[in-house]
Design an enzyme around this catalytic site. Structure first.
Site, PDB file in Angstrom:
ATOM      1  N   CYS A 111     108.981 111.246  48.411  1.00  0.00           N
ATOM      2  CA  CYS A 111     107.996 111.061  49.465  1.00  0.00           C
ATOM      3  C   CYS A 111     107.656 112.413  50.050  1.00  0.00           C
ATOM      4  O   CYS A 111     108.554 113.239  50.234  1.00  0.00           O
ATOM      5  CB  CYS A 111     108.691 110.254  50.561  1.00  0.00           C
ATOM      6  SG  CYS A 111     107.867 108.788  50.938  1.00  0.00           S
ATOM      7  N   GLY A 171     107.116 102.643  33.109  1.00  0.00           N
ATOM      8  CA  GLY A 171     107.020 101.786  31.918  1.00  0.00           C
ATOM      9  C   GLY A 171     107.642 102.427  30.688  1.00  0.00           C
ATOM     10  O   GLY A 171     108.178 103.547  30.742  1.00  0.00           O
TER      11      GLY A 171
HETATM   12  C1  LIG Z   1     103.600  99.397  41.461  1.00  0.00           C
HETATM   13  C2  LIG Z   1     104.883 100.153  41.709  1.00  0.00           C
HETATM   14  C3  LIG Z   1     105.361 100.311  43.008  1.00  0.00           C
HETATM   15  C4  LIG Z   1     106.539 101.023  43.253  1.00  0.00           C
HETATM   16  N1  LIG Z   1     107.013 101.134  44.546  1.00  0.00           N
HETATM   17  C5  LIG Z   1     108.195 101.768  44.780  1.00  0.00           C
HETATM   18  C6  LIG Z   1     108.753 101.833  46.096  1.00  0.00           C
HETATM   19  O1  LIG Z   1     108.211 101.271  47.067  1.00  0.00           O
HETATM   20  N2  LIG Z   1     109.907 102.539  46.265  1.00  0.00           N
HETATM   21  C7  LIG Z   1     110.560 103.128  45.212  1.00  0.00           C
HETATM   22  O2  LIG Z   1     111.613 103.726  45.433  1.00  0.00           O
HETATM   23  N3  LIG Z   1     110.079 103.045  43.955  1.00  0.00           N
HETATM   24  C8  LIG Z   1     108.918 102.387  43.717  1.00  0.00           C
HETATM   25  N4  LIG Z   1     108.437 102.294  42.423  1.00  0.00           N
HETATM   26  C9  LIG Z   1     109.199 102.903  41.308  1.00  0.00           C
HETATM   27  C10 LIG Z   1     110.041 101.876  40.552  1.00  0.00           C
HETATM   28  O3  LIG Z   1     110.985 101.267  41.404  1.00  0.00           O
HETATM   29  C11 LIG Z   1     110.779 102.544  39.354  1.00  0.00           C
HETATM   30  O4  LIG Z   1     111.575 103.594  39.845  1.00  0.00           O
HETATM   31  C12 LIG Z   1     109.825 103.119  38.317  1.00  0.00           C
HETATM   32  O5  LIG Z   1     108.678 102.299  38.176  1.00  0.00           O
HETATM   33  C13 LIG Z   1     110.494 103.332  36.959  1.00  0.00           C
HETATM   34  O6  LIG Z   1     110.962 102.126  36.396  1.00  0.00           O
HETATM   35  P1  LIG Z   1     110.082 101.229  35.347  1.00  0.00           P
HETATM   36  O7  LIG Z   1     109.622 102.156  34.277  1.00  0.00           O
HETATM   37  O8  LIG Z   1     111.003 100.149  34.895  1.00  0.00           O
HETATM   38  O9  LIG Z   1     108.928 100.691  36.142  1.00  0.00           O
HETATM   39  C14 LIG Z   1     107.249 101.590  42.162  1.00  0.00           C
HETATM   40  C15 LIG Z   1     106.779 101.420  40.850  1.00  0.00           C
HETATM   41  C16 LIG Z   1     105.622 100.707  40.609  1.00  0.00           C
HETATM   42  C17 LIG Z   1     105.156 100.530  39.181  1.00  0.00           C
END
Ligand SMILES: Cc1cc2nc3c(=O)[nH]c(=O)nc-3n(C[C@H](O)[C@H](O)[C@H](O)COP(=O)(O)O)c2cc1C
Length: 314
Positions: free
Chosen positions: A140, A227
């Site tokens: 952040c 992803g």
């Molecule tokens: C639409 C979206 C919103 C997200 N919002 C947050 C959030 O509020 N806080 C956070 O720590 N990570 C947030 N993330 C990150 C995910 O928690 C995760 O760390 C990241 O997407 C990698 O994992 P993945 O490839 O399985 O999605 C967000 C990811 C996506 C796609």
């Protein structure tokens, strides 16, 4: 032949760390699972290891203007801008319903734009019953330091983790940003500042442009990539972080199958989070738990915890 011939034994999927006891290592990732309540009719919430709610701040936030999502090759760009109802509304409007559900694990994700924002949000959440731990989102911008993200600067990371630890009444999971030169260094900084657990990775800063209009695909121009596209990089970072510290590490980044979970555990993760996969299959977490049971039975794994850090390197 006994009656059990050919029937695989049931694997013990439990994992425990930092005072948390999970029935299995599969958690839903923050920002992809709402506040949990939205999923109660879709996923058997007591079948998954737990879930991390959307990032909460001291005040409610509207988020960034659209377009905020764009699908890429094997991935997704998002710039939601941390839209959320605020820590107080979560405690008053969502937690009471979550507390009625049996046998679930709720983790609150927290963020802020100053150190005081983080402290204030945690203090509000401390008053709520039914939260197992906090996950600190340090990806952040710090508005007092020219917008550099807390998680990209060792001094800012140290400061925000130490402050959060001082006020937190619950285990503190620090969610590291992958947008750094040395993830091992940042892992060590978070450990020294008092983190109980690390989780990684958050999204990679990325972008896409529409060649026809010459405009960015995302209104905010840059966005977070998540992803399957990021999985091999995330896996490398989890491996490096897990070997740099003595803390438990939760791994994530592109996980969508049971064998992805196994890979992250072999790299050193004690548990995993599933994010983007929830967008194309809202039941992804529950399905992965089922697949994991099957995978472990087929591979004669008695206890899934035995796989943590068990990658062979000879
Ligand atoms: C639409 C979206 C919103 C997200 N919002 C947050 C959030 O509020 N806080 C956070 O720590 N990570 C947030 N993330 C990150 C995910 O928690 C995760 O760390 C990241 O997407 C990698 O994992 P993945 O490839 O399985 O999605 C967000 C990811 C996506 C796609």
């Amino acid at each position: 032949m006994s009656n059990n011939a050919g029937r695989a034994a049931v694997t013990d999927l439990r994992v425990a760390f930092a005072g948390l006891a999970l029935k299995n290592p599969v958690l839903a990732a923050s920002g992809t699972f709402g506040y949990g309540v939205e999923f109660e009719d879709v996923v058997a919430l007591d079948r998954i290891g737990g879930f991390i709610v959307k990032g909460l701040s001291r005040e409610p936030m509207a988020g960034n203007p659209p377009p905020r999502l764009w699908e890429t090759a094997a991935g997704m760009l998002n710039s939601i801008g941390l839209q959320n109802i605020g820590a107080r509304a979560f405690v008053e409007e969502k937690l009471p319903r979550l507390r009625q559900m049996r046998n679930i694990v709720v983790i609150a994700n927290v963020f802020g734009y100053t150190r005081e924002d983080y402290e204030a949000a945690i203090q509000v959440l401390n008053e709520g019953e039914g939260i197992a731990a906090y996950e600190l989102n340090v990806s952040c911008p710090n508005t007092r330091h020219g917008g550099i993200t807390f998680g990209s600067d060792p001094r800012l990371l140290d400061e925000v983790v130490a402050a959060a630890k001082r006020v937190s009444r619950r285990p503190l999971i620090v969610k590291l940003s992958p947008n750094v030169t040395s993830i091992a260094e940042m892992a060590r900084v978070a450990e020294a500042a008092g983190a109980d657990v690390l989780s990684l990775v958050n999204t990679f800063v990325a972008m896409a442009i529409d060649p026809e209009t010459r405009r960015p695909r995302i209104a905010h121009v840059t966005a977070g990539l998540s992803g399957p596209a990021i999985k091999p990089i995330a896996l490398r970072m989890v491996y490096e972080a897990a070997h740099a510290v003595d803390l438990p590490v939760i791994g994530m980044g592109g996980i969508s199958t049971a064998s992805d979970v196994i890979e992250f555990m072999l790299a050193g993760a004690v548990a995993v989070e599933v994010g983007t996969a929830n967008f194309w299959d809202p039941r992804a977490t529950e399905n992965i738990v089922r697949e994991l049971e099957q995978w472990c039975a087929e591979h004669n794994v008695e206890k899934i915890a035995d796989l943590i850090g068990a990658m062979k390197s000879d």
